[in-house]
Design an enzyme around this catalytic site. Structure first.
Site, PDB file in Angstrom:
ATOM      1  N   CYS A 138      -2.203   8.353   6.270  1.00 22.39           N
ATOM      2  CA  CYS A 138      -2.444   9.193   7.278  1.00 22.39           C
ATOM      3  C   CYS A 138      -3.384  10.219   6.152  1.00 22.39           C
ATOM      4  O   CYS A 138      -2.580  10.774   5.425  1.00 22.39           O
ATOM      5  CB  CYS A 138      -2.025   9.858   7.683  1.00 22.39           C
ATOM      6  SG  CYS A 138      -3.210  11.274   9.436  1.00 22.39           S
ATOM      7  N   ILE A 171      -1.008  18.769  -3.712  1.00 21.63           N
ATOM      8  CA  ILE A 171      -0.390  19.490  -4.214  1.00 21.63           C
ATOM      9  C   ILE A 171      -2.581  19.692  -4.872  1.00 21.63           C
ATOM     10  O   ILE A 171      -2.446  18.742  -4.503  1.00 21.63           O
ATOM     11  CB  ILE A 171       0.078  19.832  -6.014  1.00 21.63           C
ATOM     12  CG1 ILE A 171       1.373  20.009  -5.904  1.00 21.63           C
ATOM     13  CG2 ILE A 171      -0.891  19.908  -6.853  1.00 21.63           C
ATOM     14  CD1 ILE A 171       1.868  21.334  -5.578  1.00 21.63           C
ATOM     15  N   LYS A 196       6.051  -6.551   5.619  1.00 21.81           N
ATOM     16  CA  LYS A 196       5.216  -6.583   5.930  1.00 21.81           C
ATOM     17  C   LYS A 196       5.310  -6.109   7.634  1.00 21.81           C
ATOM     18  O   LYS A 196       4.133  -6.467   8.924  1.00 21.81           O
ATOM     19  CB  LYS A 196       4.454  -8.518   6.666  1.00 21.81           C
ATOM     20  CG  LYS A 196       5.567  -9.038   7.351  1.00 21.81           C
ATOM     21  CD  LYS A 196       5.085 -10.824   7.094  1.00 21.81           C
ATOM     22  CE  LYS A 196       6.084 -12.011   8.312  1.00 21.81           C
ATOM     23  NZ  LYS A 196       6.065 -13.043   8.182  1.00 21.81           N
ATOM     24  N   GLN A 229       6.086   4.046   8.745  1.00 19.21           N
ATOM     25  CA  GLN A 229       6.368   3.188   7.111  1.00 19.21           C
ATOM     26  C   GLN A 229       7.584   2.920   7.716  1.00 19.21           C
ATOM     27  O   GLN A 229       8.378   1.825   7.096  1.00 19.21           O
ATOM     28  CB  GLN A 229       7.011   3.894   5.841  1.00 19.21           C
ATOM     29  CG  GLN A 229       5.414   4.449   5.811  1.00 19.21           C
ATOM     30  CD  GLN A 229       5.526   5.211   4.049  1.00 19.21           C
ATOM     31  OE1 GLN A 229       6.301   5.164   3.003  1.00 19.21           O
ATOM     32  NE2 GLN A 229       4.884   6.737   3.759  1.00 19.21           N
ATOM     33  N   ASP A 282       7.656   9.747  -7.857  1.00 14.45           N
ATOM     34  CA  ASP A 282       7.857   9.652  -6.757  1.00 14.45           C
ATOM     35  C   ASP A 282       8.963   9.384  -6.148  1.00 14.45           C
ATOM     36  O   ASP A 282       9.579  10.246  -5.524  1.00 14.45           O
ATOM     37  CB  ASP A 282       6.516   9.126  -6.327  1.00 14.45           C
ATOM     38  CG  ASP A 282       6.870   8.952  -4.428  1.00 14.45           C
ATOM     39  OD1 ASP A 282       7.077   9.619  -3.892  1.00 14.45           O
ATOM     40  OD2 ASP A 282       6.719   7.037  -4.511  1.00 14.45           O
ATOM     41  N   LEU A 330       1.197  11.969  -9.087  1.00 13.19           N
ATOM     42  CA  LEU A 330       2.143  12.750  -9.617  1.00 13.19           C
ATOM     43  C   LEU A 330       3.478  12.466 -10.450  1.00 13.19           C
ATOM     44  O   LEU A 330       3.918  11.291 -10.478  1.00 13.19           O
ATOM     45  CB  LEU A 330       2.265  14.059  -8.568  1.00 13.19           C
ATOM     46  CG  LEU A 330       1.479  14.390  -8.790  1.00 13.19           C
ATOM     47  CD1 LEU A 330       2.364  16.316  -7.386  1.00 13.19           C
ATOM     48  CD2 LEU A 330       0.525  15.623  -8.885  1.00 13.19           C
ATOM     49  N   ARG A 351      17.317  17.099  -6.359  1.00 10.29           N
ATOM     50  CA  ARG A 351      16.240  17.563  -6.027  1.00 10.29           C
ATOM     51  C   ARG A 351      15.513  18.198  -6.736  1.00 10.29           C
ATOM     52  O   ARG A 351      15.219  19.103  -7.018  1.00 10.29           O
ATOM     53  CB  ARG A 351      15.757  17.068  -4.815  1.00 10.29           C
ATOM     54  CG  ARG A 351      16.591  15.476  -3.573  1.00 10.29           C
ATOM     55  CD  ARG A 351      15.488  16.057  -2.834  1.00 10.29           C
ATOM     56  NE  ARG A 351      14.102  15.613  -2.807  1.00 10.29           N
ATOM     57  CZ  ARG A 351      13.722  16.416  -1.678  1.00 10.29           C
ATOM     58  NH1 ARG A 351      14.412  16.549  -0.591  1.00 10.29           N
ATOM     59  NH2 ARG A 351      11.906  16.087  -1.286  1.00 10.29           N
ATOM     60  N   CYS A 394       4.704  12.439  11.447  1.00  9.81           N
ATOM     61  CA  CYS A 394       3.639  12.708  10.504  1.00  9.81           C
ATOM     62  C   CYS A 394       3.533  11.138  10.373  1.00  9.81           C
ATOM     63  O   CYS A 394       4.333  10.031  10.599  1.00  9.81           O
ATOM     64  CB  CYS A 394       4.349  13.721   9.006  1.00  9.81           C
ATOM     65  SG  CYS A 394       3.199  12.580   7.797  1.00  9.81           S
ATOM     66  N   ASN A 410       5.176 -14.721   5.360  1.00 11.04           N
ATOM     67  CA  ASN A 410       6.044 -13.970   4.202  1.00 11.04           C
ATOM     68  C   ASN A 410       5.504 -13.234   2.981  1.00 11.04           C
ATOM     69  O   ASN A 410       4.624 -12.956   1.744  1.00 11.04           O
ATOM     70  CB  ASN A 410       7.001 -13.756   3.306  1.00 11.04           C
ATOM     71  CG  ASN A 410       7.469 -13.356   4.968  1.00 11.04           C
ATOM     72  OD1 ASN A 410       7.386 -12.429   5.476  1.00 11.04           O
ATOM     73  ND2 ASN A 410       9.177 -13.763   5.412  1.00 11.04           N
TER      74      ASN A 410
END
Length: 377
Positions: free
Chosen positions: A240, A158, A297, A220, A134, A169, A57, A214, A280
């Site tokens: 959010c 950012i 889903k 998710q 991402d 981004l 990273r 968060c 689905n």
């Protein structure tokens, strides 16, 4: 080769293909970021969706042989719907975060980066190039910050002077020695509006996020959402925006430069009850092109149940009854039982008492008990 001219030509081409902002930085390791990521890992603040190897990273040389520069791009996305739909009693709606409006941004930015790659490959035969958006190894925001796209706000986004933080981004590592741009001065100052607006206190301090708290992360996940967060989720069914909408730099920012980013209001702000029984196939047809569908889903359906509880939608009791009695997935049955408790009433009480007598799953039984206790209070 005149790399300064090549840079100017690339900037001009980027505008031609609809890139709203472009910046350049070195391919040096991101030392400060590495230290922050190690600390985040020690504190248990990571989401688990990130590249697990911190070296990858933060060190471009592990991703491309002998890198010389990184190109960062930004595309502005809308913050308001051109056509609005209203949530009404008996027809309540959920909401996807703005970053999931329109076509999945991964596809949009990868297309732009592919065009930049083709441009550079023609001008610099043999150039080594590696693009990512991402889900790549590099931290998009760290690259964008160092490349002068914007500054890293206290909300961990950012922030650009032109478009606020409503930007997607992407970046490209290259073997071309482009001259780097200057990073931008941090303009957050003493403002803490994003920290104050965070519903769960996930923003521990300016620039530090506990992803485990968060809402964008929680929506998710696929398991039970911890009870302390359910009321705070409201009618969000993916992501959010609280820390963005609270930011003064985003006031009045709304850009509609890219047709593919325009939201279909019935997708971005869908009716909740139909989501509970969506197949689905229908889910893929309805939501498959937006970024918020990437986990399938199940999280969306669970979040829709929580949203119905948020609205205390009595017209959803029968729909939730079907979930409690027939859905094979414990997370759905349990969340629906909790939601019935939040909505309350004699019908909800009867459904939960009946479910308690036949349910075998311990987690679901615990949610049923919570639901019954809420009604009895």
């Amino acid at each position: 080769m005149d790399y300064r001219q090549l840079k100017e030509d690339l900037i001009a081409y980027s505008k031609e293909i609809g890139i709203d902002k472009i910046g350049f930085t070195t391919a040096d390791p991101f030392g400060e970021l590495k230290n922050r990521l190690i600390r985040q890992q020690e504190l248990g603040y990571q989401s688990g969706f990130e590249e697990p190897v911190i070296e990858k990273r933060t060190n471009p040389a592990l991703l491309l042989e002998k890198p010389r520069s990184i190109i960062a791009i930004a595309l502005a996305y809308p913050s308001k719907m051109s056509v609005r739909v209203e949530s009404k009693k008996g027809a309540r709606r959920g909401i996807f975060a703005r970053a999931s409006w329109g076509l999945d941004y991964h596809h949009i930015l990868r297309d732009k980066l592919a065009k930049l790659e083709a441009f550079l490959a023609e001008r610099v035969p043999g150039a080594r190039l590696k693009s990512m958006v991402d889900t790549g190894e590099l931290a998009d925001r760290a690259v964008a910050e160092r490349a002068g796209i914007g500054w890293s706000g206290k909300n961990c986004s950012i922030i650009t002077p032109e478009f606020g933080s409503y930007v997607y981004l992407g970046e490209m590592i290259t073997s071309i020695p482009f001259e780097p741009d200057m990073p931008m001065e941090d303009k957050c100052g003493t403002c803490t509006k994003c920290l104050d607006a965070c519903p769960t206190g996930a923003l521990v301090q300016g620039g530090q996020l506990n992803a485990q708290r968060c809402i964008a992360f929680l929506t998710q996940t696929k398991g039970f959402i911890p009870e302390e967060f359910r009321d705070k989720i409201g009618n969000r069914i993916y992501g959010c925006d609280s820390c963005q909408t609270a930011c003064p730099e985003n006031k009045g920012r709304d850009y509609h430069f890219h047709q593919e980013m325009e939201p279909d209001p019935e997708t971005a702000k869908p009716l909740l009850k139909p989501i509970l029984t969506i197949s689905n196939r229908d889910f893929k047809e309805r939501f498959g092109k937006v970024a918020g569908s990437w986990r399938g889903k199940k999280p969306i359906q669970r979040n829709a149940i929580i949203a119905l509880a948020h609205f205390k939608d009595e017209t959803a009791v029968e729909d939730l009854k079907e979930v409690v009695e027939k859905d094979p997935r414990p997370v759905m049955r349990g969340t629906a039982a909790w939601a019935l408790g939040k909505i309350g009433g004699a019908d909800a009480s009867f459904i939960l008492e009946k479910a308690r007598a036949v349910e075998k799953d311990a987690d679901v039984l615990a949610e049923i008990e919570k639901g019954i206790s809420m009604i009895e209070e």
